[in-house]
Design an enzyme around this catalytic site. Structure first.
Site, PDB file in Angstrom:
ATOM      1  N   GLU A 128       0.836  -1.219   0.015  1.00  0.00           N
ATOM      2  CA  GLU A 128       0.011  -0.039   0.040  1.00  0.00           C
ATOM      3  C   GLU A 128       0.866   1.315   0.055  1.00  0.00           C
ATOM      4  O   GLU A 128       1.819   1.079   0.281  1.00  0.00           O
ATOM      5  CB  GLU A 128      -0.876   0.123   1.161  1.00  0.00           C
ATOM      6  CG  GLU A 128      -0.256  -0.371   2.561  1.00  0.00           C
ATOM      7  CD  GLU A 128       0.804   0.404   3.241  1.00  0.00           C
ATOM      8  OE1 GLU A 128       0.573   1.551   2.937  1.00  0.00           O
ATOM      9  OE2 GLU A 128       1.774  -0.229   3.632  1.00  0.00           O
ATOM     10  N   GLU A 171       4.580  -0.739   1.413  1.00  0.00           N
ATOM     11  CA  GLU A 171       4.864  -0.771  -0.327  1.00  0.00           C
ATOM     12  C   GLU A 171       4.773  -2.262  -0.485  1.00  0.00           C
ATOM     13  O   GLU A 171       5.047  -2.648  -1.874  1.00  0.00           O
ATOM     14  CB  GLU A 171       6.100  -0.352  -0.600  1.00  0.00           C
ATOM     15  CG  GLU A 171       6.387   1.177  -0.424  1.00  0.00           C
ATOM     16  CD  GLU A 171       7.719   1.562  -0.741  1.00  0.00           C
ATOM     17  OE1 GLU A 171       8.216   0.876  -1.461  1.00  0.00           O
ATOM     18  OE2 GLU A 171       8.007   2.999  -0.648  1.00  0.00           O
TER      19      GLU A 171
END
Length: 343
Positions: free
Chosen positions: A170, A311
């Site tokens: 994310e 991430e």
């Protein structure tokens, strides 16, 4: 809400898979939790698991209205800047994806900007950022449902393309605040145990963030998963929860990254309990609350590396472990073969 059905994993096959592992040319249990992972992956596949050569990291991006209250040390504009960095192939997640042979795609779930088309960008924007959850619901119920359904569709489409394992990551400035509120209500856990420094808060910043989240929590008594998701956001969290449900419905294992992705998994599990067995929790992050969240889900992650980037970096680092576990079942000789010379 139109989410795909998820089949409950039948544990009856575990004994046969354990017997296969015990017959391999190694001492019993010598590969520890990798053997447990091999059994899990075998149960998901209802037989020998695939080699997971086709892995996809989906990085879901969204902005948060609550960031106007100073819940992050960074401005919301960093979300768009980091999306551009992913698409340029220059983020940490890109480097890790190349290192482990995974494809990376970015999902615009709710970035507060109009993004240009790109081959690696999946345009699924529900709205330009969530609302400020400190003063009003972050999402309407319809927006939360749309994000869940969109995430499920993205995962199902990836499975149809032939990806046999998904990793989730994310990008969303302020999303540890939303994740903390979701954890507070759905774990459940005291809010003080859920709030951490996020991306770089000092003591003053942490105190400010905690005060904002106390206001947001006091505004709503929501405890049902869909209601909690709508009250506190964000769009990338909702879409990841949907992606977990979609992947599980296609019997594709999902590599769960750190605190925010774990919060999305918490939503998915509270909505559809069957999805839990399809989730591989990859690491315990350094973010305050992640260990408590994992304990609430009764899961033990594969790695502990003090990561706190997000991430999908931790999920990517666990991908080789999943591949190794798969090959343990398919590529290792039995002890009988070794002793008889049938190699």
């Amino acid at each position: 809400m139109n989410l795909p059905a998820v089949s409950l994993i039948d544990p009856a096959g575990a004994e046969a898979l354990r017997a296969q592992l015990d017959a391999k040319a190694k001492p019993l249990g010598a590969l520890g939790r990798i053997e447990d992972l091999a059994v899990r992956l075998g149960l998901i596949a209802s037989g020998p698991p695939p080699s997971f050569d086709r892995a996809l990291l989906l990085v879901f991006a969204g902005d948060h209205g609550m960031n106007a209250e100073g819940v992050s040390a960074y401005p919301s504009a960093v979300t768009q800047a980091m999306v551009a960095t992913f698409l340029a192939g220059k983020a940490s997640a890109n480097a890790f994806a190349r290192a482990v042979g995974a494809e990376l795609r970015v999902v615009d779930a709710g970035v507060d900007a109009d993004l240009s088309p790109h081959p690696s960008l999946i345009a699924s924007k529900i709205r330009r950022g969530s609302r400020n959850a400190a003063i009003e619901p972050a999402l309407t119920s319809a927006e939360a449902v749309a994000a869940l359904e969109s995430g499920a569709h993205i995962a199902l489409r990836a499975a149809a393309e032939g990806f046999d394992i998904l990793a989730l990551g994310e990008m969303g400035i302020g999303n540890t605040a939303s994740a903390a509120l979701i954890m507070h209500r759905l774990a459940p856990a005291p809010l003080a145990e859920c709030v951490g420094r996020g991306a770089g808060h000092d003591e003053a910043g942490l105190a400010r963030k905690t005060a904002v989240l106390e206001r947001a929590a006091a505004r709503s008594a929501a405890t049902e998963p869909l209601e909690v998701l709508a009250e506190f956001g964000g769009l990338e969290i909702a879409m990841m929860a949907g992606a977990i449900i979609g992947a599980a419905s296609a019997k594709v294992p999902v590599l769960i990254d750190g605190f925010i992705v774990s919060a999305a998994a918490l939503v998915a599990i509270r909505l559809v309990p069957e999805v839990k067995d399809y989730c591989v929790f990859c690491h315990r992050s350094a973010e305050q609350g992640h260990g408590t969240l994992l304990a609430a889900l009764e899961v033990d992650p594969l790695l502990g590396l003090d990561l706190r980037l997000g991430e999908g970096t931790g999920a990517l680092l666990a991908l080789p472990l999943a591949r190794a576990a798969s090959r343990l079942l398919s590529d290792v000789a039995t002890l009988d073969d070794v002793l008889s010379g049938r190699l």
